[in-house]
Design a protein around this motif. Structure first.
Motif, short mmCIF file in Angstrom:
data_model
loop_
_atom_site.label_atom_id
_atom_site.label_comp_id
_atom_site.label_asym_id
_atom_site.label_seq_id
_atom_site.Cartn_x
_atom_site.Cartn_y
_atom_site.Cartn_z
N HIS A 242 26.45 4.47 15.15
CA HIS A 242 26.93 5.56 14.30
C HIS A 242 26.38 6.88 14.87
O HIS A 242 25.46 7.49 14.32
CB HIS A 242 26.47 5.37 12.85
CG HIS A 242 27.08 4.18 12.18
ND1 HIS A 242 26.67 2.90 12.44
CD2 HIS A 242 28.08 4.09 11.25
CE1 HIS A 242 27.38 2.04 11.70
NE2 HIS A 242 28.24 2.75 10.98
N THR A 243 26.99 7.30 15.96
CA THR A 243 26.51 8.50 16.64
C THR A 243 26.85 9.78 15.89
O THR A 243 26.35 10.86 16.26
CB THR A 243 27.12 8.57 18.05
OG1 THR A 243 28.56 8.50 17.95
CG2 THR A 243 26.63 7.40 18.90
N ASP A 244 27.68 9.67 14.84
CA ASP A 244 28.05 10.86 14.09
C ASP A 244 27.00 11.25 13.04
O ASP A 244 27.14 12.28 12.39
CB ASP A 244 29.40 10.66 13.40
CG ASP A 244 29.42 9.43 12.51
OD1 ASP A 244 28.66 8.47 12.81
OD2 ASP A 244 30.18 9.40 11.52
N SER A 247 20.98 14.15 13.34
CA SER A 247 19.79 13.71 14.05
C SER A 247 18.60 13.52 13.11
O SER A 247 17.76 12.63 13.34
CB SER A 247 19.43 14.72 15.14
OG SER A 247 19.19 16.00 14.58
#
Length: 311
Positions: A242-244, A247
């Motif tokens: 889930h790179t979306d 951070s």
């Protein structure tokens, strides 16, 4: 001849006795070695008193552990069966139905390790919340450092975890996880987690002594905390797939103290759980959380020592 009776002249009222001020009383008490009843000892003295009662702490925790399942027919076997049954339920719901086992090798050892380590923290905090409010008779009847109570409850949960770890070793071997030298890392990880748990238990013990309703709220707080601790899923796998996600979400999840201790134990015991799945500076994180909660919680609890059992 009549006699005239004269009343005696009025006498001045006797002066009121002078009252000693607080300074005189304090000096008098100090001269005779008297102290305020129930006064809080200094921190070094408190630590010495607590250490002097280490045998009581150990005996009390063992007695509580023995009595916990004394009415059950299976007795102490429930110490192992309870976390195993929890792990089975989580496997059915999360591993099978929600498919959180995808991308996680050795999922059953992964899940059982997470459940056991999480249960250690959860049970310690719940027991600590009631450590004072649930033992008022003992607190009011005997003079002893009150920190002995939350610490003894955490020690009880540690003993229960050690029973569970024996079952975990069998599960690891049964699912083909070989013994390794890294298993020795479980010892310092457990020491750090116990320190963290004891500190949190003392913080909640002080809060719970004044607000008994806190014990009713804590299960909901801990359930939410559990879902954010990677007990049933891999935080590393979630962040990679889930790179979306922002951070900061990944930072918070990885720095979560219970997630740190769970991942350290998985790294120590499961050979397919690699160091790349650990958060950066994981041992510094684990030590920092242990010192922050352990030392800070102890001092926070000690500062209210004279108030426990009153009111």
């Amino acid at each position: 001849m009549s006699q005239v009776l004269h009343s005696p002249p009025p006498t001045a009222p006797a002066p009121a006795p002078a009252q000693a001020d607080d300074g005189d009383l304090a000096a008098l008490a100090a001269r005779h070695g008297l102290t305020v009843s129930g006064a809080r000892a200094s921190l070094p003295q408190y630590i010495r008193e607590l250490w002097a009662r280490r045998h009581f702490i150990a005996a009390f925790s063992t007695a509580k552990l023995t009595a916990q399942y004394s009415q059950a027919k299976l007795g102490q076997l429930w110490q192992v069966m309870t976390p195993l049954l929890n792990a089975a339920v989580y496997y059915l719901i999360f591993g099978v139905l929600l498919q959180t086992k995808r991308g996680v090798p050795d999922y059953v050892p992964f899940l059982v390790t997470g459940v056991f380590i999480w249960t250690f923290t959860q049970s310690s905090i719940l027991a600590g919340t009631r450590a004072i409010s649930g033992n008022l008779g003992l607190v009011r009847a005997l003079h002893f450092p009150r920190a002995a109570l939350p610490i003894s409850f955490c020690l009880q949960q540690l003993q229960q975890l050690l029973f569970s770890m024996a079952a975990l070793v069998v599960i690891l071997l049964g699912f083909g996880v070989p013994p390794a030298a890294s298993w020795a890392l479980a010892i310092p990880a457990l020491v750090l987690q116990f320190t963290f748990n004891a500190g949190m238990a003392m913080i909640l013990a002080r809060l719970g002594s004044r607000t008994p309703d806190l014990a009713q709220l804590m299960p909901f707080v801990l359930r939410t905390w559990m879902y954010a601790s990677g007990v049933m899923f891999s935080i590393d796998h979630i962040l990679r797939t889930h790179t979306d996600l922002p951070s900061w979400v990944g930072t918070v999840l990885q720095a979560n103290p219970t997630a740190v201790y769970i991942d350290l134990m998985r790294f120590a015991l499961i050979d397919s759980f690699h160091s790349s799945q650990l958060p950066p500076h994981v041992w510094m994180l684990a030590t920092g959380w242990a010192l922050l909660a352990g030392v800070g919680g102890f001092i926070y609890f000690w500062k209210a020592e004279e108030t426990y059992g009153r009111g």
